[in-house]
Enzyme design. Structure first.
Site, PDB file in Angstrom:
ATOM      1  N   LYS A 270       0.854  -1.188   0.000  1.00 21.34           N
ATOM      2  CA  LYS A 270       0.000   0.000   0.000  1.00 21.34           C
ATOM      3  C   LYS A 270       0.889   1.236   0.000  1.00 21.34           C
ATOM      4  CE  LYS A 270      -3.898  -2.090   2.495  1.00 21.34           C
ATOM      5  NZ  LYS A 270      -4.960  -1.962   1.500  1.00 21.34           N
ATOM      6  N   ARG A 345      -9.983 -12.223   0.836  1.00 24.72           N
ATOM      7  CA  ARG A 345     -10.763 -13.268   0.146  1.00 24.72           C
ATOM      8  C   ARG A 345     -10.058 -14.622   0.237  1.00 24.72           C
ATOM      9  NH1 ARG A 345     -10.685  -9.965  -5.373  1.00 24.72           N
ATOM     10  NH2 ARG A 345     -10.651  -8.314  -3.821  1.00 24.72           N
TER      11      ARG A 345
HETATM   12 ZN    ZN Z   1      -5.525  -5.887   1.522  1.00 24.98          ZN
END
Ligand code: ZN
Length: 510
Positions: A270, A345
């Site tokens: 990120k 997920r």
């Molecule tokens: Zn993530």
């Protein structure tokens, strides 16, 4: 853990000589029509010299109520799109004024609003107060405490007060687990906090901490946590929870919770400050743990609840998993990694694969996953969480669940899957069965949160339990990415969504 306690209080308590309570909060569309004569008379006199009465939250001197503090909090419902969460908003302002004025034990009266979407106004207002008063675990451990720890509710049954307190105990646990920084609430610490908080309830808690077991039984989750394995305190955990009612089981809820303790994004790191606040990526697991706490306290009949929480840190390091890797899920589906920041997920697919097996022998099973999964869901629906059902849950259950959420003050949007959600993520090279994600972040991808759900259905093996299968299994994925935190996503208070929805949905089943 400090939990706001709710008490049933009779309207006979509304006298200035009552020293058990020290303020009165009125929450109503028209506070001047409050059904207590002495209060109404005082308010009409005040309204003659103060135009704010009935227009905004106001604290005034009223000699006829306990503590002489009267707080009027008008509710404004000015359009047909409003939902019951407006009651929480005014309650938050009112309890803040009560606390700032020095009150420690306020009373609250909430109007009964008979319109179907507002029937839970009292509960929503009560939880608005609790949300406002909650302080982070780190703040409490540093010696800070809310001055108000009790709230008297006028015109409610003792049973309602008890139920609200049990719900708030669950919500408070959720906020602690979700809102706490990543070292204090590392995977082992999260698991310990669950064990400690659920002790003495009817919920069985089992923690899987053996790394070899985790590696073989949760291969996708352990790929996410691969770079964390070399740091002992960061190693993953799975928490298994189960509540069995006394007597006959008529329904079974099986719930997976995403507990990404900290999300660096992994190798797809990120950037641009986007890592800040990522200790809140455990909000799904936190909400499921909180729900189990409420269930354990209230012991509902007829429904068995089984949960698995995947607690893992998406760290970065020389052993981090990277895009293009192909890893087999617990269900045996070969997954090609698209972007390592799409890690939630992967965690859910393994947890749900275990719950899929547990569902085979369960009575009337319904499966769920709860996660702060995609920024796409937040972008699409804002403060509403997304309900994404599989083909089995789509026609009836998902609509019911979404309607319950709205009435409970946790508004949701039903977001069905489409054929292309599955075709987009298939690996046409045949080297793998499915792509975990596109290479871009979910908010940059068309149907980002639906694609994530299609992946979960595929990689967990639930695709083999669709509407036309021999054993159809209803499944709903709940993406709470936009709903889990109130206000600033980095430092705002966790909301505990969708705990109330689960509770009311369960009530509807039995
Ligand atoms: Zn993530």
């Amino acid at each position: 853990m400090v939990v706001l306690q709710f008490f049933q209080v009779s309207s006979d308590a509304l006298t200035s000589s009552n020293v058990d309570w020290d303020a009165l909060i009125i929450i109503s569309q028209n506070p001047l029509a409050v059904p207590f004569e002495s209060v109404r008379t005082a308010l009409l006199q005040q309204a003659a010299i103060d135009k704010r009465i009935g227009q905004q939250v106001v604290l005034s001197l009223c000699p006829s109520v306990p503590g002489q503090r009267l707080i009027t909090a008008p509710v404004q419902i000015d359009d047909e799109y409003g939902d019951v969460s407006v009651y929480a908003e005014v309650a938050q302002q009112a309890i803040s004024q009560a606390q700032a004025s020095g009150a420690k034990r306020p009373l609250m009266w909430v109007e009964h609003n008979p319109q179907p979407q507002f029937v839970q106004a009292l509960e929503v207002a009560a939880f608005g107060c609790a949300q406002q008063l909650w302080l982070p675990l780190e703040a409490r451990e540093a010696g800070h405490h809310a001055a108000i720890e009790s709230l008297g509710l006028l015109d409610v049954s003792a049973e309602t007060a008890l139920q609200l307190t049990a719900l708030e105990a669950g919500k408070s646990l959720t906020r602690d687990l979700c809102g706490t920084e990543p070292e204090r609430m590392a995977p082992y610490a999260f698991a310990d906090y669950c064990v400690k908080s659920l002790a003495g309830t009817d919920v069985q808690v089992e923690v899987i901490d053996d790394i070899d077991t985790l590696l073989s039984d949760y291969p996708l989750m352990c790929a996410v946590g691969r770079a964390s394995l070399s740091v002992e305190r960061h190693q993953p955990r799975v928490v298994q929870l189960e509540y069995r009612p006394v007597g006959e089981v008529r329904h079974t809820l099986l719930i997976a919770g995403k507990g990404v303790i900290f999300d660096t994004g992994g190798a797809s790191i990120k950037v641009g400050g986007g890592m800040s606040g990522m200790s809140r990526d455990k909000g799904g697991a936190a909400a499921v743990a909180g729900f189990m706490k409420t269930i354990g306290l209230l012991q509902p009949a007829g429904v068995r609840v089984v949960a698995q929480l995947g607690l893992v840190r998406n760290s970065i390091g020389s052993d981090a998993y990277v895009p293009d890797e192909i890893i087999a899920s617990h269900a045996g589906v070969r997954v090609r990694i698209g972007n390592t920041d799409a890690e939630g997920r992967l965690v859910l697919a393994d947890l749900l694969s275990h719950l899929r097996l547990a569902a085979k022998d369960a009575v009337q099973p319904q499966l769920f996953s709860v996660a702060t999964l995609t920024s796409h869901a937040g972008r699409a629906y804002g403060r509403h969480f997304a309900t994404v059902p599989n083909s089995v849950a789509q026609p009836v259950l998902a609509a019911n669940f979404t309607a319950v959420a709205r009435v409970a003050g946790e508004p949701a949007m039903l977001s069905p899957l489409a054929h292309e959600d599955f075709s987009v993520i298939s690996d046409t090279s045949l080297a793998a069965d499915v792509l975990s994600s596109m290479h871009l972040g979910s908010s940059m991808v068309t149907r980002g949160h639906q694609l994530a759900t299609a992946f979960i259905v595929t990689a967990s093996g639930l695709a083999k339990h669709g509407a036309n299968a021999k054993q159809p299994l209803p499944f709903m994925h709940l993406d709470i990415a936009g709903a889990a935190i109130e206000g600033d996503p980095r430092y705002g208070k966790p909301t505990a969504v969708p705990l109330q929805t689960f509770w009311h949905y369960l009530q509807q089943l039995i």
